[in-house]
Design a protein around this motif. Structure first.
Motif, PDB file in Angstrom:
ATOM      1  N   GLY A  24       0.780  -1.228   0.000  1.00 22.98           N
ATOM      2  CA  GLY A  24       0.000   0.000   0.000  1.00 22.98           C
ATOM      3  C   GLY A  24       0.810   1.277   0.000  1.00 22.98           C
ATOM      4  O   GLY A  24       0.252   2.371  -0.158  1.00 22.98           O
ATOM      5  N   ALA A  25       2.145   1.144   0.154  1.00 26.62           N
ATOM      6  CA  ALA A  25       2.991   2.344   0.218  1.00 26.62           C
ATOM      7  C   ALA A  25       3.348   2.831  -1.171  1.00 26.62           C
ATOM      8  O   ALA A  25       3.381   2.068  -2.136  1.00 26.62           O
ATOM      9  CB  ALA A  25       4.264   2.045   1.001  1.00 26.62           C
ATOM     10  N   GLU A  26       3.623   4.122  -1.284  1.00 20.62           N
ATOM     11  CA  GLU A  26       4.124   4.721  -2.519  1.00 20.62           C
ATOM     12  C   GLU A  26       5.418   5.449  -2.187  1.00 20.62           C
ATOM     13  O   GLU A  26       5.456   6.322  -1.325  1.00 20.62           O
ATOM     14  CB  GLU A  26       3.117   5.707  -3.095  1.00 20.62           C
ATOM     15  N   ILE A  27       6.515   5.062  -2.851  1.00 19.18           N
ATOM     16  CA  ILE A  27       7.808   5.680  -2.584  1.00 19.18           C
ATOM     17  C   ILE A  27       8.458   6.111  -3.886  1.00 19.18           C
ATOM     18  O   ILE A  27       8.118   5.609  -4.968  1.00 19.18           O
ATOM     19  CB  ILE A  27       8.747   4.721  -1.830  1.00 19.18           C
ATOM     20  N   ALA A  28       9.380   7.046  -3.803  1.00 25.40           N
ATOM     21  CA  ALA A  28      10.107   7.541  -4.979  1.00 25.40           C
ATOM     22  C   ALA A  28      11.482   6.885  -5.034  1.00 25.40           C
ATOM     23  O   ALA A  28      12.147   6.740  -4.008  1.00 25.40           O
ATOM     24  CB  ALA A  28      10.248   9.058  -4.901  1.00 25.40           C
ATOM     25  N   PRO A  29      11.919   6.457  -6.221  1.00 25.99           N
ATOM     26  CA  PRO A  29      13.233   5.823  -6.329  1.00 25.99           C
ATOM     27  C   PRO A  29      14.362   6.853  -6.310  1.00 25.99           C
ATOM     28  O   PRO A  29      14.172   8.012  -6.655  1.00 25.99           O
ATOM     29  CB  PRO A  29      13.160   5.133  -7.690  1.00 25.99           C
ATOM     30  N   ARG A  30      15.527   6.406  -5.894  1.00 29.31           N
ATOM     31  CA  ARG A  30      16.735   7.218  -6.030  1.00 29.31           C
ATOM     32  C   ARG A  30      17.067   7.416  -7.513  1.00 29.31           C
ATOM     33  O   ARG A  30      17.511   8.469  -7.932  1.00 29.31           O
ATOM     34  CB  ARG A  30      17.922   6.524  -5.363  1.00 29.31           C
ATOM     35  N   ARG A  31      16.832   6.334  -8.261  1.00 28.51           N
ATOM     36  CA  ARG A  31      17.160   6.335  -9.683  1.00 28.51           C
ATOM     37  C   ARG A  31      16.316   5.262 -10.341  1.00 28.51           C
ATOM     38  O   ARG A  31      16.039   4.220  -9.755  1.00 28.51           O
ATOM     39  CB  ARG A  31      18.657   6.028  -9.861  1.00 28.51           C
ATOM     40  N   SER A  32      15.893   5.502 -11.568  1.00 29.12           N
ATOM     41  CA  SER A  32      15.153   4.488 -12.315  1.00 29.12           C
ATOM     42  C   SER A  32      15.620   4.502 -13.758  1.00 29.12           C
ATOM     43  O   SER A  32      16.034   5.542 -14.291  1.00 29.12           O
ATOM     44  CB  SER A  32      13.640   4.744 -12.240  1.00 29.12           C
TER      45      SER A  32
END
Length: 310
Positions: A24-32
Motif C-alpha cells: 500500500g505504500a508509494e515511494i520515490a526511487p533514487r534512480r530508475s
C-alpha cells in the motif's frame, strides 16, 4: 569459439530504492532506468564481447519493447537467426526493485519467451556449436522447456558431443523446486547460487546439497556465494575461489550472475580448470556490477586480464 544460447530476452525496469515498499505504500526511487536484460540476452552479449560467435534462441513480441530487449544483442553482433517473433504474446519484462544494501524484489513475466517453438530448432545449429548454454528459466514451462530439452538431447547425441552448461535462476528454482533437478542432470557444467542449490536439492547445507547433485549424476558445479566468491565442486574435490573486487564501486548487481556464467563457459572452453574459470567468472560478475543494467558494462578479454592481475 561458437556458442548456442537458449534463454530469455527482456526489458528490465530498474528502480533503486532506499528501502523496499510495504503493501500500500508509494515511494520515490533514487534512480530508475529501462535496460535490455534477460539471462539469455546477457549471457549472449557477454560471450560476443569476449570474442565468440554466438547464436541466441529467444522469442519476442510484435511490440516496441522488442527493440529495447534486443538492442545490445544486435549491437554486440549476436546472431538473431534463432530469434522468434510471437504475434500473440508481449515481449518479456522484469521489474527490479533494489536497495543499497543489496536487498531486491522482482516482478517477472515470461510472456513471449515461454512460447519458444521447438519445431523451429535446427539440429545442425546445436551440433555445430562448441558449447550449448541454457538458462534455467528456459526449463520451467511451456514450449520453451520442450525446446531446451530437445537441444540438450541433440547436444548429447551429436557425433562430437557438445558440452552443456546450465545456469539456474532463483525464479526458476522457486517456481519448479526439486523437480527441476531431473532436467539439469544432463549438464556437463551446472552454475547456480547458494539459495538455488539448497532449493534445488531440498537440503539445508551446501555439502549435503552438493553430495545429492553428485548422486543424481551432476559432475561439475560452480556455486556463486556472493561476496565470498564461488565454490567449484566435483565428486573428488571442493574449492572456494575468492571474490575479486573491481576498482570501480559496485552499484547494480542485475545480470551479474548471468555474466558470471558466460565468463565461466568462456574460460572452460579456453582450457582453464574449474577454479581458474570460476576466478575469471568472479571477476566478470564484479565488473558487470559497476554499471546500471545487466548489459551496460562491456567486458572484453583485456578487461578480465587486467582485473585478474590485481
Amino acid at each position: 569459439m561458437k556458442f548456442y544460447v537458449i534463454g530469455d530476452v527482456t526489458v528490465d525496469h530498474l528502480y533503486h530504492l532506499d528501502h523496499l515498499p510495504t503493501p500500500g505504500a508509494e515511494i520515490a526511487p533514487r534512480r530508475s532506468t529501462m535496460q535490455p536484460g534477460g539471462a539469455g540476452g546477457t549471457i549472449s552479449v557477454t560471450l560476443a564481447r569476449l570474442g565468440h560467435t554466438v547464436t541466441l534462441a529467444a522469442r519476442v513480441g510484435e511490440d516496441p519493447f522488442a527493440q529495447v530487449a534486443l538492442a545490445q544483442v544486435r549491437e554486440s553482433g549476436v546472431s538473431e537467426s534463432a530469434i522468434q517473433t510471437d504475434p500473440d504474446h508481449l515481449t518479456s519484462t522484469i521489474t527490479v526493485m533494489q536497495t543499497p544494501d543489496g536487498e531486491r524484489a522482482m516482478i517477472s513475466d515470461g510472456a513471449a519467451n515461454r512460447q519458444l517453438d521447438p519445431a523451429k530448432l535446427k539440429k545442425k545449429d546445436v551440433e555445430s556449436a562448441d558449447a550449448l548454454i541454457i538458462s534455467g528459466y528456459s526449463l520451467t514451462e511451456g514450449p520453451q522447456r520442450d525446446y531446451a530439452l530437445k537441444a540438450i538431447e541433440i547436444a548429447k547425441a551429436a557425433k562430437k558431443p557438445v558440452p552443456v552448461f546450465i545456469d539456474l535462476g532463483t525464479g526458476a528454482v522457486n517456481k519448479v523446486g526439486t523437480k527441476l533437478l531431473q532436467d539439469v542432470i544432463g549438464a556437463d557444467y551446472l552454475t547456480l547460487n547458494q539459495h538455488e542449490l539448497l532449493a534445488l536439492t531440498g537440503s539445508n547445507s551446501l555439502s549435503n546439497a552438493l553430495t545429492q547433485l553428485g548422486e543424481a549424476g551432476v559432475q561439475q558445479v560452480a556455486v556463486k556465494v556472493g561476496k565470498m566468491g564461488s565454490v567449484v565442486w566435483t565428486p573428488d574435490d571442493t574449492e572456494l575461489v575468492d571474490s575479486i573486487r573491481p576498482e570501480k564501486p559496485v552499484i547494480d548487481s542485475t545480470g551479474a550472475g548471468d555474466t558470471f556464467t558466460a565468463a565461466f563457459a568462456h574460460a572452460i572452453l579456453q582450457g582453464q580448470t574449474l577454479a581458474q574459470a570460476a576466478r575469471a567468472a568472479n571477476a566478470a560478475g564484479a565488473l558487470a556490477s559497476t554499471a546500471v543494467g545487466a548489459q551496460s558494462q562491456e567486458i572484453t578479454t583485456q578487461d578480465l586480464e587486467k582485473v585478474l592481475k590485481q
